[in-house]
Design an enzyme around this catalytic site. Structure first.
Site, PDB file in Angstrom:
ATOM      1  N   GLU A  30      -5.154  21.966  22.627  1.00 29.53           N
ATOM      2  CA  GLU A  30      -5.154  22.022  24.083  1.00 29.53           C
ATOM      3  C   GLU A  30      -3.948  21.249  24.618  1.00 29.53           C
ATOM      4  O   GLU A  30      -3.913  20.857  25.771  1.00 29.53           O
ATOM      5  CB  GLU A  30      -6.475  21.510  24.658  1.00 29.53           C
ATOM      6  CG  GLU A  30      -6.883  20.124  24.271  1.00 29.53           C
ATOM      7  CD  GLU A  30      -8.232  19.720  24.881  1.00 29.53           C
ATOM      8  OE1 GLU A  30      -9.143  19.467  24.099  1.00 29.53           O
ATOM      9  OE2 GLU A  30      -8.367  19.668  26.106  1.00 29.53           O
ATOM     10  N   CYS A  50     -11.577  21.070  23.431  1.00 32.06           N
ATOM     11  CA  CYS A  50     -11.691  20.482  22.096  1.00 32.06           C
ATOM     12  C   CYS A  50     -12.467  21.369  21.128  1.00 32.06           C
ATOM     13  O   CYS A  50     -12.620  21.028  19.949  1.00 32.06           O
ATOM     14  CB  CYS A  50     -12.371  19.118  22.182  1.00 32.06           C
ATOM     15  SG  CYS A  50     -11.571  18.010  23.337  1.00 32.06           S
ATOM     16  N   SER A  65     -18.873  14.444  32.382  1.00 34.75           N
ATOM     17  CA  SER A  65     -18.522  15.143  31.138  1.00 34.75           C
ATOM     18  C   SER A  65     -19.402  14.670  29.985  1.00 34.75           C
ATOM     19  O   SER A  65     -19.780  15.476  29.124  1.00 34.75           O
ATOM     20  CB  SER A  65     -17.035  14.967  30.809  1.00 34.75           C
ATOM     21  OG  SER A  65     -16.742  13.640  30.421  1.00 34.75           O
ATOM     22  N   HIS A  85     -18.275  15.981  17.956  1.00 33.26           N
ATOM     23  CA  HIS A  85     -16.977  15.788  18.595  1.00 33.26           C
ATOM     24  C   HIS A  85     -16.920  14.341  19.083  1.00 33.26           C
ATOM     25  O   HIS A  85     -17.860  13.860  19.720  1.00 33.26           O
ATOM     26  CB  HIS A  85     -16.810  16.769  19.764  1.00 33.26           C
ATOM     27  CG  HIS A  85     -15.634  16.414  20.620  1.00 33.26           C
ATOM     28  ND1 HIS A  85     -14.371  16.248  20.098  1.00 33.26           N
ATOM     29  CD2 HIS A  85     -15.535  16.158  21.958  1.00 33.26           C
ATOM     30  CE1 HIS A  85     -13.536  15.914  21.074  1.00 33.26           C
ATOM     31  NE2 HIS A  85     -14.219  15.847  22.205  1.00 33.26           N
ATOM     32  N   LYS A 105     -24.025   8.171  20.791  1.00 35.61           N
ATOM     33  CA  LYS A 105     -24.948   8.645  21.839  1.00 35.61           C
ATOM     34  C   LYS A 105     -25.475  10.037  21.500  1.00 35.61           C
ATOM     35  O   LYS A 105     -26.650  10.338  21.705  1.00 35.61           O
ATOM     36  CB  LYS A 105     -24.225   8.705  23.189  1.00 35.61           C
ATOM     37  CG  LYS A 105     -24.050   7.353  23.834  1.00 35.61           C
ATOM     38  CD  LYS A 105     -23.359   7.494  25.170  1.00 35.61           C
ATOM     39  CE  LYS A 105     -23.013   6.122  25.713  1.00 35.61           C
ATOM     40  NZ  LYS A 105     -22.880   6.065  27.140  1.00 35.61           N
ATOM     41  N   ASN A 113      -8.987   9.676  20.467  1.00 29.80           N
ATOM     42  CA  ASN A 113      -9.340  11.087  20.622  1.00 29.80           C
ATOM     43  C   ASN A 113      -8.173  11.939  20.139  1.00 29.80           C
ATOM     44  O   ASN A 113      -7.015  11.638  20.429  1.00 29.80           O
ATOM     45  CB  ASN A 113      -9.640  11.382  22.105  1.00 29.80           C
ATOM     46  CG  ASN A 113     -10.365  12.710  22.308  1.00 29.80           C
ATOM     47  OD1 ASN A 113     -10.567  13.466  21.363  1.00 29.80           O
ATOM     48  ND2 ASN A 113     -10.757  12.980  23.543  1.00 29.80           N
TER      49      ASN A 113
HETATM   50  N1  CAA Z   1     -18.965  -5.410  26.665  1.00 31.64           N
HETATM   51  C1  CAA Z   1     -19.650  -4.422  26.042  1.00 31.64           C
HETATM   52  N2  CAA Z   1     -19.873  -3.201  26.619  1.00 31.64           N
HETATM   53  C2  CAA Z   1     -19.380  -2.983  27.852  1.00 31.64           C
HETATM   54  C3  CAA Z   1     -18.654  -3.964  28.548  1.00 31.64           C
HETATM   55  C4  CAA Z   1     -18.459  -5.244  27.919  1.00 31.64           C
HETATM   56  N3  CAA Z   1     -17.784  -6.222  28.501  1.00 31.64           N
HETATM   57  N4  CAA Z   1     -18.296  -3.462  29.748  1.00 31.64           N
HETATM   58  C5  CAA Z   1     -18.786  -2.194  29.799  1.00 31.64           C
HETATM   59  N5  CAA Z   1     -19.436  -1.911  28.660  1.00 31.64           N
HETATM   60  C6  CAA Z   1     -20.099  -0.670  28.282  1.00 31.64           C
HETATM   61  C7  CAA Z   1     -20.884  -0.048  29.406  1.00 31.64           C
HETATM   62  O1  CAA Z   1     -22.164  -0.618  29.544  1.00 31.64           O
HETATM   63  C8  CAA Z   1     -20.911   1.401  28.983  1.00 31.64           C
HETATM   64  O2  CAA Z   1     -21.902   1.571  28.006  1.00 31.64           O
HETATM   65  P1  CAA Z   1     -22.935   2.795  28.101  1.00 31.64           P
HETATM   66  O3  CAA Z   1     -22.085   4.050  28.103  1.00 31.64           O
HETATM   67  O4  CAA Z   1     -23.774   2.662  26.874  1.00 31.64           O
HETATM   68  O5  CAA Z   1     -23.664   2.635  29.384  1.00 31.64           O
HETATM   69  C9  CAA Z   1     -19.568   1.577  28.262  1.00 31.64           C
HETATM   70  O6  CAA Z   1     -19.094   0.271  27.970  1.00 31.64           O
HETATM   71  C10 CAA Z   1     -18.515   2.272  29.114  1.00 31.64           C
HETATM   72  O7  CAA Z   1     -18.431   1.572  30.313  1.00 31.64           O
HETATM   73  P2  CAA Z   1     -18.297   2.353  31.687  1.00 31.64           P
HETATM   74  O8  CAA Z   1     -19.341   3.408  31.760  1.00 31.64           O
HETATM   75  O9  CAA Z   1     -18.196   1.400  32.801  1.00 31.64           O
HETATM   76  O10 CAA Z   1     -16.850   2.963  31.394  1.00 31.64           O
HETATM   77  P3  CAA Z   1     -15.922   3.892  32.243  1.00 31.64           P
HETATM   78  O11 CAA Z   1     -16.621   4.567  33.344  1.00 31.64           O
HETATM   79  O12 CAA Z   1     -14.719   3.105  32.590  1.00 31.64           O
HETATM   80  O13 CAA Z   1     -15.509   4.965  31.131  1.00 31.64           O
HETATM   81  C11 CAA Z   1     -15.944   7.164  30.282  1.00 31.64           C
HETATM   82  C12 CAA Z   1     -16.409   5.712  30.297  1.00 31.64           C
HETATM   83  C13 CAA Z   1     -16.335   7.787  31.600  1.00 31.64           C
HETATM   84  C14 CAA Z   1     -16.605   7.936  29.164  1.00 31.64           C
HETATM   85  C15 CAA Z   1     -14.409   7.176  30.053  1.00 31.64           C
HETATM   86  O14 CAA Z   1     -14.087   6.719  28.785  1.00 31.64           O
HETATM   87  C16 CAA Z   1     -13.784   8.531  30.295  1.00 31.64           C
HETATM   88  O15 CAA Z   1     -13.627   8.957  31.427  1.00 31.64           O
HETATM   89  N6  CAA Z   1     -13.357   9.234  29.193  1.00 31.64           N
HETATM   90  C17 CAA Z   1     -12.690  10.522  29.265  1.00 31.64           C
HETATM   91  C18 CAA Z   1     -13.657  11.682  29.335  1.00 31.64           C
HETATM   92  C19 CAA Z   1     -14.474  11.803  28.056  1.00 31.64           C
HETATM   93  O16 CAA Z   1     -14.084  11.383  26.992  1.00 31.64           O
HETATM   94  N7  CAA Z   1     -15.649  12.454  28.154  1.00 31.64           N
HETATM   95  C20 CAA Z   1     -16.492  12.668  26.994  1.00 31.64           C
HETATM   96  C21 CAA Z   1     -17.265  13.957  27.084  1.00 31.64           C
HETATM   97  S1  CAA Z   1     -16.143  15.322  27.372  1.00 31.64           S
HETATM   98  C22 CAA Z   1     -15.410  15.581  25.860  1.00 31.64           C
HETATM   99  O17 CAA Z   1     -15.875  15.092  24.880  1.00 31.64           O
HETATM  100  C23 CAA Z   1     -14.175  16.409  25.793  1.00 31.64           C
HETATM  101  C24 CAA Z   1     -13.024  15.509  25.570  1.00 31.64           C
HETATM  102  O18 CAA Z   1     -12.626  15.250  24.431  1.00 31.64           O
HETATM  103  C25 CAA Z   1     -12.399  14.912  26.734  1.00 31.64           C
END
Ligand code: CAA
Length: 383
Positions: free
Chosen positions: A80, A112, A202, A234, A243, A273
């Site tokens: 991609e 992906c 997502s 993935h 998860k 990734n």
């Molecule tokens: N110590 C330990 N853990 C901590 C922490 C700390 N100090 N601070 C935060 N965390 C934990 C949170 O509790 C959370 O855990 P849970 O998910 O178990 O609740 C985790 O860290 C992530 O924290 P946030 O939810 O606050 O993080 P975020 O919102 O900044 O980012 C995300 C998370 C949204 C997945 C981000 O990584 C993202 O946007 N990623 C890109 C999109 C993606 O990968 N999506 C996956 C599905 S789509 C797909 O798979 C296709 C692809 O390849 C893109």
């Protein structure tokens, strides 16, 4: 029915990385958010003279050197991070690794997921023509906007799989569970270098697709949950794999067995990734980082591509599979890397004008030498 699957599998990742600790320090974030919260340690970064083609050719070459290219008449290139809207990246690879010109070369796209479509198409093809082989390549550079929630989940790498009717590593089962829904959780319009995405949504769509694909797999006569010794998912970031594992266990009212997924996350944590390649990097990590002999083990694979398509299928590990891996070379590739500072990461991220030539930084044999008249000129150091 003819048995088909993976005869050989090889991986490549660039030499440079930025650590998530450096990113956390720069952004004033607790490093544990990345190391534990999303389960990642490093982001692999390609140099200016590396791209999906050079990474793919590097991944393919060890297979050709060991097995030869006899019988390969198809290259399916899943990505991609396409470099051209028309020409398939597979054609550059066909020349660089010196495959026969009597070869079909195409590129496949569905976020992906597309490497899984390529693997399934390849298995069906070699079932019909057991004397032929297909190179399935997954090569991607996962790049998100800086300071976005996705920034910590960047990475780069390529997987090459030789698919044939003599699977020495893994047999690919004939039954699949499929699921597609038209959603906008992650996409990249043609004019953009980085994706638009709703990170949290997502992850939920991914988990939904997993359960729907699993239900379809069951409806199609698939194996029961407890027949699986391992699962690979993935892996956009390794916590997502964990998860997914607990979500699937819960959907089947079974205890969450993390040991079934953990060895499959070792490499991904270090690489980041790599979109189409991520699931197959997780699968490779299972094979190369499990202490026990996995011969005869059933491994379930879940492939997800935003937009969105999901597929669940099963594979079986072949006797003697370890003799057909490149485990030591892969471990060296991941260990022998150079950390760059946050500032150097930003420079690499921004990219550069390659019309006057790219600096020679790639550790591999193949380089993108320059872009001349909008043509990408690749070189083989050994030529
Ligand atoms: N110590 C330990 N853990 C901590 C922490 C700390 N100090 N601070 C935060 N965390 C934990 C949170 O509790 C959370 O855990 P849970 O998910 O178990 O609740 C985790 O860290 C992530 O924290 P946030 O939810 O606050 O993080 P975020 O919102 O900044 O980012 C995300 C998370 C949204 C997945 C981000 O990584 C993202 O946007 N990623 C890109 C999109 C993606 O990968 N999506 C996956 C599905 S789509 C797909 O798979 C296709 C692809 O390849 C893109």
């Amino acid at each position: 029915m003819t048995v088909t699957g993976i005869e050989a599998i090889s991986f490549y990742t660039p030499q440079t990385y930025v650590s998530l600790d450096a990113l956390a320090e720069r952004h004033g974030i607790d490093p544990a958010k990345f190391s534990r919260g999303i389960g990642q340690e490093k982001i692999a970064l390609p140099g200016p003279d590396e791209d999906i083609v050079t990474m793919a050719a590097e991944a393919v070459m060890p297979i050709i050197e060991r097995v030869g290219s006899q019988g390969i008449d198809t290259v399916l290139f899943a990505t991609e991070t396409g470099i051209d809207q028309s020409k398939a990246a597979a054609i550059y690879v066909q020349r660089l690794v010196q495959l026969s010109p009597n070869c079909r070369c195409v590129e496949l796209k569905q976020a992906c997921y597309s490497a899984t479509a390529a693997l399934q198409l390849a298995c069906s093809y070699v079932a019909r023509k057991p004397d032929r082989k297909v190179l399935v390549i997954a090569s991607d550079i996962a790049r998100y906007d800086r300071d976005s929630s996705g920034e910590a989940t960047q990475g780069a790498g390529a997987i090459a799989m030789l698919v044939s009717a003599q699977p020495k590593v893994q047999e690919v089962g004939a039954i699949s569970g499929l699921f597609t829904e038209d959603i906008m959780d992650f996409w990249r319009p043609n004019h953009r270098r980085t994706p638009i995405f709703d990170g949290k949504a997502s992850t939920l769509r991914y988990l939904n697709a997993l359960v729907e694909a699993w239900k379809d797999y069951q409806a199609n006569g698939g194996l029961p949950y407890d027949a699986f010794d391992r699962f690979c998912y993935h892996v956009p970031f390794s916590r997502m794999g964990e998860k997914a594992n607990s979500h699937l266990a819960k959907a089947n009212k079974m205890p969450n067995a993390m040991e079934k997924v953990q060895p499959g996350l070792v490499y991904n944590r270090q690489v980041g990734n790599c979109y189409t390649a991520s699931l197959y990097l997780a699968m490779l990590s299972q094979l190369e980082n499990s202490d026990e002999d996995l011969t005869g083990s059933t491994i379930g694979l879940f492939s997800y591509g935003s937009g969105a398509s999901g597929e669940f299928f099963d594979t079986k590990v072949m006797p003697g599979y370890r003799d057909h891996l490149f485990a030591e070379a892969h471990k060296r590739l991941i260990e022998d890397r150079i950390a760059v500072s946050y500032e150097d990461y930003v420079t690499l991220w921004d990219g550069m004008d390659l019309t006057q030539g790219a600096p020679d930084t790639a550790r591999g044999r193949f380089r993108l030498d320059r872009i001349e008249d909008d043509k990408r000129i690749y070189v083989d150091r050994n030529a």
